[in-house]
Enzyme design. Structure first.
Site, PDB file in Angstrom:
ATOM      1  N   CYS A 136      52.390  39.917  75.025  1.00  8.31           N
ATOM      2  CA  CYS A 136      52.272  40.645  73.757  1.00  8.31           C
ATOM      3  C   CYS A 136      50.874  40.468  73.156  1.00  8.31           C
ATOM      4  CB  CYS A 136      53.332  40.157  72.778  1.00  8.31           C
ATOM      5  SG  CYS A 136      53.178  40.919  71.161  1.00  8.31           S
ATOM      6  N   CYS A 139      50.718  40.065  69.409  1.00  6.49           N
ATOM      7  CA  CYS A 139      51.183  38.770  68.881  1.00  6.49           C
ATOM      8  C   CYS A 139      50.120  37.695  69.107  1.00  6.49           C
ATOM      9  CB  CYS A 139      52.452  38.300  69.590  1.00  6.49           C
ATOM     10  SG  CYS A 139      53.708  39.539  69.802  1.00  6.49           S
ATOM     11  N   ASP A 140      49.493  37.709  70.268  1.00  7.05           N
ATOM     12  CA  ASP A 140      48.705  36.555  70.689  1.00  7.05           C
ATOM     13  C   ASP A 140      47.200  36.806  70.846  1.00  7.05           C
ATOM     14  OD1 ASP A 140      51.098  35.125  70.820  1.00  7.05           O
ATOM     15  OD2 ASP A 140      51.495  35.847  72.844  1.00  7.05           O
TER      16      ASP A 140
END
Ligand code: NAP
Length: 316
Positions: A136, A139-140
Site C-alpha cells: 500500500c 499507507c507507507d
C-alpha cells in the site's frame, strides 16, 4: 420474520459496490445494514486521488469519496455496522450472518466483499512485511523519504504506485517479469515520462534481504533474477511495494456460493444473481475484468435493484 437483528437486506462489504447498493436499497425503503468489515470503505481508502469517477471534475481523494457515499446511504436510512462477518449460512431462508458476538438474519443478501492485494509468496516477503515491504503505497510511502524503492508489477496499479511514490523516494524502479505491460497506455506513459522512475524488465525478485537483529528489522537489498537467462544480482533498496494484482475475498462463501477457479463469485450474466436465490454479488468480488470504482458502483446499484425486485416477487 422480525426482531432487532432481522433485516430485509444485509450488505456485506463497504466499498463502492456495497455503499452504492446501500444508497439504492435504502431509497427503496429496504433499510439495509452494511457490515463494513476489516477495511471500512474498501480499497479506495488506501488509494490517493481518484481521477476517473464521473462527477468529480478535479478528482477526489479515495477516502473522501467513500465517506460521501456512506453519508449518502445513511441519509436514506442505511446503517453501518463496523463489524467483521465471521460466518454465513445461505442454506435456508432467512439467511444467517454471524459476527464474533451476534447473529443476524436477512431476507436478501448483497455480497460486496471486494478483493485484496496479492503477494509474491516468498518467505522473505512476509518476514519484512511492514519493515520495508508493503502492498500500500499511500499507507507507507511517507516512510521512504529520499530512499530507494522497488515497485513490483506491470499493471495500472504498479504505474500508479510508482508515480505516487516519487513524491517521497529518491528513485523508484518498476520491476516487471516481462517486457509487455498490462498497464493502460496513459498510465504507462506517465510513469515512463517521470524522471524519477526506472524500469527493470524481464526481472523478478528472488529474495528480499535485510537486517534482523536486536529488534531492528529492515530491508537493505533484493536479489533480482533475470527471467530470460536466470542470472541474479543483488541490488540495494530500502522499500519494496507489491502491485501484482488482487485476490477476491470469498473465503467466507466457500461451499455455498459458486466461484471460478480463482475464487471470483459467479453471477448470472447481465445480473447480480448468484447460484442462491436471494443472494446477490456486486463489485470486485465478482469482477476480475474491470475492477474499477465506477463499475463496482454500477453493479452495486444492480444488486440493490435485483434484490428489491426479487423480494417483491417472493412476497407476492
Ligand atoms: P493487473 O492488471 O492484474 O496487473 C498485475 C501485474 O502484476 C501484471 O503485470 C503481472 O504480470 C504482475 N504479476 C502478477 N503476479 C506476479 C508475480 N507473482 N510476480 C511478479 N509479477 C506478477 O493488476 P493491477 O495493476 O492491480 O490492476 C487491476 C485492475 O485495476 C486493472 O483493470 C486496472 O486497469 C485497474 N486499475 C486502474 C487504475 C486506474 O485507472 N487509476 C489504477 C489501478 C488499477 P504479467 O503482466 O506478466 O501477468
Amino acid at each position: 420474520m422480525s426482531g432487532k437483528n432481522h433485516h430485509k437486506v444485509i450488505i456485506i462489504g463497504s466499498g463502492p459496490a456495497g455503499l452504492t447498493a446501500a444508497v439504492y436499497a435504502s431509497r427503496a425503503n429496504l433499510n439495509p445494514i452494511i457490515f463494513e468489515g476489516i477495511q471500512p470503505g474498501g480499497q479506495l481508502t488506501i488509494t490517493t486521488e481518484v481521477e476517473n469517477f464521473p462527477g468529480f471534475e478535479q478528482g477526489i481523494q479515495g477516502p473522501e469519496l467513500m465517506d460521501i457515499m456512506r453519508k449518502q446511504a445513511q441519509r436514506f436510512g442505511a446503517k453501518s455496522l463496523f463489524k467483521v462477518v465471521t460466518s454465513v449460512d445461505f442454506s435456508k431462508r432467512p439467511f444467517t450472518v454471524k459476527t464474533e458476538d451476534e447473529t443476524y438474519t436477512a431476507d436478501a443478501i448483497i455480497v460486496s466483499t471486494g478483493a485484496t492485494a496479492k503477494l509474491m509468496g516468498i518467505p522473505s516477503e512476509s518476514k519484512y512485511m511492514g519493515y520495508g515491504v508493503s502492498a500500500c503505497a499511500t499507507c507507507d510511502g511517507f516512510f521512504f523519504r529520499n530512499l530507494k524503492i522497488f515497485v513490483v508489477g506491470g499493471g495500472d496499479s504498479a504505474m500508479e504506485e510508482a508515480n505516487y511514490l516519487t513524491r517521497f523516494a529518491s528513485e523508484v524502479t518498476v520491476i516487471h517479469r516481462r517486457e509487455e505491460f498490462r498497464a493502460s497506455k496513459i498510465m504507462l506513459e506517465r510513469a515512463q515520462k517521470n524522471p524519477k522512475i526506472k524500469f527493470m524488465l524481464n526481472t523478478v525478485i528472488d529474495e528480499i534481504l535485510g537486517v534482523d537483529e536486536n529488534g531492528r528489522k529492515m530491508v537493505t537489498s533484493a536479489r533480482l533474477k533475470n527471467t530470460k537467462d536466470g542470472s541474479t544480482e543483488v541490488v540495494p533498496v530500502d522499500g519494496i511495494f507489491m502491485a501484482i494484482g488482487h485476490k477476491p475475498n470469498t473465503e467466507l462463501f466457500k461451499g455455498q456460493l459458486n466461484m471460478d477457479e480463482t475464487g471470483y463469485l459467479i453471477v448470472k450474466p447481465g445480473s447480480t444473481y448468484t447460484n442462491i436465490e436471494g443472494v446477490f454479488a456486486a463489485g470486485d468480488v465478482a469482477d476480475k475484468t474491470y475492477r474499477q470504482a465506477i463499475t463496482a458502483s454500477g453493479t452495486g446499484a444492480m444488486a440493490a435493484i435485483d434484490a428489491e425486485r426479487w423480494l417483491e416477487s417472493v412476497q407476492e
